[in-house]
Every structure is written in structure tokens, then in C-alpha cells.
Motif scaffolding. Structure first.
Motif, PDB file in Angstrom:
ATOM      1  N   GLY A 108     107.962  45.543 105.814  1.00 48.79           N
ATOM      2  CA  GLY A 108     107.788  46.022 104.451  1.00 48.79           C
ATOM      3  C   GLY A 108     106.524  46.830 104.277  1.00 48.79           C
ATOM      4  N   GLN A 109     105.436  46.368 104.885  1.00 50.99           N
ATOM      5  CA  GLN A 109     104.175  47.099 104.771  1.00 50.99           C
ATOM      6  C   GLN A 109     104.272  48.467 105.435  1.00 50.99           C
ATOM      7  N   ALA A 110     104.920  48.530 106.587  1.00 47.79           N
ATOM      8  CA  ALA A 110     105.088  49.826 107.263  1.00 47.79           C
ATOM      9  C   ALA A 110     105.908  50.790 106.407  1.00 47.79           C
ATOM     10  N   LEU A 111     106.953  50.281 105.755  1.00 46.19           N
ATOM     11  CA  LEU A 111     107.762  51.131 104.880  1.00 46.19           C
ATOM     12  C   LEU A 111     106.948  51.643 103.693  1.00 46.19           C
ATOM     13  N   LEU A 112     106.136  50.766 103.122  1.00 46.53           N
ATOM     14  CA  LEU A 112     105.339  51.163 101.957  1.00 46.53           C
ATOM     15  C   LEU A 112     104.270  52.178 102.337  1.00 46.53           C
ATOM     16  N   PHE A 113     103.613  51.967 103.463  1.00 48.60           N
ATOM     17  CA  PHE A 113     102.634  52.961 103.914  1.00 48.60           C
ATOM     18  C   PHE A 113     103.315  54.310 104.152  1.00 48.60           C
ATOM     19  N   ALA A 114     104.481  54.279 104.791  1.00 49.88           N
ATOM     20  CA  ALA A 114     105.183  55.527 105.092  1.00 49.88           C
ATOM     21  C   ALA A 114     105.612  56.247 103.818  1.00 49.88           C
ATOM     22  N   ALA A 115     105.862  55.498 102.745  1.00 51.64           N
ATOM     23  CA  ALA A 115     106.267  56.119 101.479  1.00 51.64           C
ATOM     24  C   ALA A 115     105.181  57.025 100.913  1.00 51.64           C
TER      25      ALA A 115
END
Length: 522
Positions: A108-115
Motif C-alpha cells: 500500500g505504501q509503495a502504491l501511495l508513493f507512486a501515486a
């Protein structure tokens, strides 16, 4: 794979580069988090705490965490909303419906950073609107690369998970929509930021001031109105969370007051500072690491953010750290710089765009842009990138591997006191708390005998705990590489056993003496 490649190929070039940079940011953040998990370097503090909390949301309950509440002696009824006001974490609950595992948070954190990649590219494109198409393209590509591989995000990824995962893209969304004068969406992002961590309301208030300054220059009445709303609403939201919402969830209003040099609470600190403003200077520069932190933040961005009003948004967050008397806040080895990263990068891009728009400083702008990118990426190499390509850093050391093997022997549903590094391996299937200075009388105790683990001060304390338990109803059922697993087989009371009750008074950890002396160590 072929279909995916064809889809990427038919995208317009700008969107293709956005997609590729987004995937790069996601892949690097995810890889770093999974590497730390694989090497057993993520602990109950903080990954296990957030895992227990978000799992509570996933089961349509409160975000309770026994790891947090037992160790810090919070009374029954405490939830993580009484620690930091972060209801936005409930948005991660669906991940647990798909994969009930602590690594869901890493994902989830990786997805949010990538956003954040598409947002920072929009900010760069708007900042360089006066440039030719080629320069704008290069600026947006470089901005996406520097954002995704910048040292603040890499260090945050090394920690597994934190509320900063939401703060980064939401801050970028607020700044980007404010830049585009889409104030309603910016306000929504600001509200979500206030629901991410209570102190972010101060940053939202500073952003309101930025909008006011810009609106006055451009005679933008809507910008002025929204700015006034955020300037007042952000700090009010912070006060409401700290004084009423957090205590309602079992927390204490002044639990994270780390400003004893200024006064015992916010009111007395304000009075002391008004009476003697030099107290702020003394608090800000009372330890060698504090000015070094400021130099690092300014130096790695070549002071460019100071040329943009957006940098005002960073002021409350920086002040929180350099005025704090908690040494954990002074280094760059923790996630705190990730809160600043969207602000500093946006402000730097705005400054570079204005320099480029002026023909007299155009060449300087190009050189500074390349220099900032070089510094940010160079700092990232030793702070996370190199380790991804080092096979040994994906493997746990003998003691950590033994913790995993010992944890696997504990049955589902058992009540456990576990070593900090082993705790995340147990949160999904046991009732686990941290092995700390107070015995809890649980069925199983998993600890080490020859290596200091958080929160013990020495390994001798851990060895003494093992001896105490063996003498009072526990027996050793497994031992390897300094790791010991004990099982309670008797009913003899263990001296000092304590479970937090209604009258418990929350306590904070004593910061180890070796913290606060190195900018690059937590």
C-alpha cells in the motif's frame, strides 16, 4: 506481457513516460520494503502496530494495537486514533480483504508513493509553462525521477509503513490543485491531510497563507477565500484532534509534547517564548545535529525552495523537529523527511521555473536543476538503492532467521510476548505484545539472550528475564542462535507481572544514549 507492452506503446509519449516513472517509483519502494521484510529488519514498532490497527479496520472495528497499548501502558479502550489521529488509514482495509498479511501495508505504501509521480510531473510542467516543449519535457521527466528515487522516499520505504504513505501524495495533490487554482479539490486534500496526522493541520494552515499571498498578487478572490479557510481551519483541526479527539480514543493530549526546553505544555511554552524569544534559538540549536539537519535539507536542494512561498508549508514540520528535545527527530534516518519532500521539491521546481522564464538566469536555472537532481539521486545511492542489488542484504542474519523459525512454532491463537523483530510475523495469527521491561504472563515468550532488542537497554536484561521466567512456571521449548522460545506450563505467579488497567498512566520510551549523535543513524 506482450499485451502490456503493446498498451504502453500506444500511449502518447508523455503518458508513457509518466507510466514508466510511476512503475519505477512503485517497484523501488516495494522492493526496499520487501527486502527489509525478507532480512527480518522490520519490527513490531512500527509495522506490527499498523498491521494490528489496519486489521481492526478490515474487521469493521477500531484500530486497536496490543503492541502499542501494552508497551506504553495505555488503558483499555485505547485505539491508534488515540496515538495519532489518522482515520485515513481505514482506506487500506480493502488490501487486507485481498491479502491478510503485514506486507499488504508495504504494498500500500509503495502504491501511495507512486501515486505522487503524475502529480509532481504536473507541477513541473506548470512551473515550466514558459519554456519550450523540449525543456518542459526534460523538466517533468527529471522531476518524476528525482521524486521517485529521492532519499526521503527510500528511507521511508526502509521503515516498512507509516502515516507518511498518505501524507506524501495528499500533500502533492493539495499543492498541485492549488497551483492550478482548483481550490475545491485542494481543500478536500487538505481535509484528508488533517485526517492523516494531527500535526498536518499546521501545514495545511501554512498552505492557506501561501494561497493568500498568491491571491493578493493576482487579485484572486476565490483563492483568498479558500486560503483564509485553510489558514484558520488547519490549525483548528490540529487543536481539535489533540485536545478532544485523541483523548476520546484513550490517548493523552500532551503525550507527544517533546518541547520541555520551552515549557511543560503548549500554553506555557507560548508564554515563555513571548517573554524570551531567545528560547527558540536555544532550543533550535541546542544540539549539534539540529543545524546539521537544516544544512542537509537546504544544501541538498541548493536552497532553491527558499525562493518560493510554497516553502512556508514546510516551516511547521521543520520547527517541530528542530525544537524537539527527542533525538529521534533530528536525523534523516527516519521517515520524517518524507513529509517534507513534496513541499521542498515543489518549491524547488517553482523557483527553477521562474529562473528559466527570465532570460538572464536561464542558463543558471538549467545548471541548478541538474545539480539538484544529481544531489538528490547521489544521496539516494547509499541510502537504499545500492542495497537492492546486494544479495546478502536480502538474507536475514543467523539470529533474525532463528526468530522466524521460532515464531513458526507458536500455535495460532496463542497469547505471546515477542521480540520486536519477530512481532510482525505473529500479528496475523496470534495475540502478540512486545517483550519489554514488564512481564505480561502470556503463554509463550519469544526473546533473545545475547543481542539487545528494542526496548531493552542491554542484552543482560533479556537474559535476566529468561532466568526469571524459567524460575516461575516457564520451560524452554526451543533455542537456537541466541533465540529462546519459552512456554508457560506452571501456574506460579511471575514477579512483576502487570497488564494495563483503567488507571494506567501512559509512558514514553527512554531514548538510547547513542541516538542523536549521527545525522544518518536513527
Amino acid at each position: 506481457m506482450v499485451i502490456r507492452s503493446r498498451v504502453v506503446a500506444v500511449l502518447p509519449p508523455a503518458r508513457r513516460r509518466t507510466l514508466l516513472l510511476t512503475l519505477l517509483c512503485f517497484a523501488v519502494s516495494l522492493a526496499i520494503g520487501l527486502q527489509k521484510w525478507s532480512a527480518v529488519q522490520l519490527g513490531g514498532f512500527d509495522l506490527g502496530i499498523f498491521d494490528q490497527g489496519v486489521r481492526g479496520y478490515a474487521h469493521f472495528g477500531l484500530p486497536t494495537s496490543a503492541l502499542k497499548s501494552f508497551h506504553h501502558e495505555f488503558p483499555p479502550g485505547f485505539s491508534l486514533l488515540g496515538d495519532h489521529f489518522s482515520p485515513v488509514l481505514a482506506l487500506l482495509a480493502p488490501l487486507y480483504w485481498l491479502w491478510d498479511d503485514p506486507r499488504s501495508l508495504i504494498l500500500g505504501q509503495a502504491l501511495l508513493f507512486a501515486a505522487g509521480v503524475p502529480l509532481i510531473r504536473r507541477i513541473a510542467a506548470r512551473s515550466f509553462a514558459a519554456a519550450d516543449a523540449r525543456t518542459t519535457r526534460r523538466a517533468t521527466d527529471l522531476a518524476g525521477l528525482v521524486y521517485g528515487l529521492g532519499w526521503p522516499l527510500l528511507i521511508a520505504a526502509r521503515g516498512g509503513f507509516h502515516e507518511v504513505a498518505f501524507a506524501v501524495p495528499l500533500t502533492l495533490l493539495m499543492l498541485e490543485r492549488g497551483q492550478a487554482r482548483r481550490y475545491a479539490t485542494a481543500a478536500v486534500a487538505a481535509v484528508l491531510l488533517c485526517c492523516t496526522k494531527e500535526d498536518l493541520g499546521l501545514m495545511v494552515g501554512a498552505f492557506g497563507l501561501v494561497l493568500i499571498l498568491r491571491a493578493r498578487r493576482s487579485h484572486d478572490r476565490r483563492g483568498l477565500a479558500y486560503g483564509l479557510g485553510l489558514l484558520l481551519g488547519g490549525p483548528l483541526a490540529a487543536v481539535a484532534a489533540i485536545r478532544w479527539l485523541i483523548p476520546a480514543m484513550g490517548g493523552q493530549p500532551g503525550y507527544y509534547w517533546n518541547y520541555g526546553e520551552l515549557g511543560p505544555d503548549a500554553g506555557s511554552a507560548a508564554a515563555h517564548v513571548l517573554g524570551d524569544p531567545l528560547l527558540l534559538v536555544q532550543a533550535a540549536f541546542g544540539a549539534p545535529l539540529k543545524p546539521l539537519l537544516l544544512l542537509w535539507l537546504v544544501g541538498t536542494t541548493l536552497a532553491l525552495p527558499l525562493r518560493s512561498a510554497t516553502v512556508l508549508c514546510a516551516a511547521p514540520l521543520i520547527a517541530e523537529r528542530i525544537l524537539s528535545d527527542n533525538p529521534n527527530h533530528w536525523s534523516i534516518a527516519r521517515h520524517y523527511d518524507a513529509f517534507l519532500w513534496p513541499i521542498l521539491l515543489t518549491a524547488a521546481l517553482e523557483a527553477l521555473g521562474r529562473l528559466y522564464a527570465d532570460e538572464r538566469t536561464r542558463r543558471t536555472s538549467r545548471r541548478l536543476g541538474v545539480a539538484v537532481a544529481g544531489l538528490a539521486l547521489a544521496a539516494a545511492v547509499p541510502l537504499g538503492l545500492v542495497g537492492l542489488f546486494t544479495p546478502s542484504q536480502w538474507q536475514p542474519k543467523a539470529g533474525e532467521a532463528a526468530l522466524v523459525r521460532a515464531a513458526a512454532q507458536i500455535p495460532d491463537g496463542a497469547s505471546v510476548e515477542a521480540d520486536n523483530q519477530a512481532a510482525p510475523r505473529l500479528t496475523a495469527r496470534t495475540d502478540v505484545v512486545l517483550v519489554d521491561g514488564t512481564p505480561r504472563g502470556r503463554e509463550y515468550v519469544l526473546t533473545r539472550s545475547d543481542k539487545r532488542s528494542f526496548p531493552f537497554a542491554t542484552d543482560r536484561e533479556q537474559a535476566a528475564r529468561i532466568d526469571l521466567l524459567l524460575a516461575h512456571g516457564y520451560r524452554q521449548i526451543w533455542a537456537e542462535d541466541g533465540v529462546v522460545l519459552l512456554h508457560r506450563t506452571g501456574t506460579e505467579p511471575v514477579p512483576g507481572v502487570h497488564v494495563p488497567g483503567p488507571d494506567s498512566v501512559p509512558v514514553q520510551d527512554v531514548v538510547p544514549s547513542d541516538v542523536g549523535h549521527n545525522l544518518f543513524r536513527g
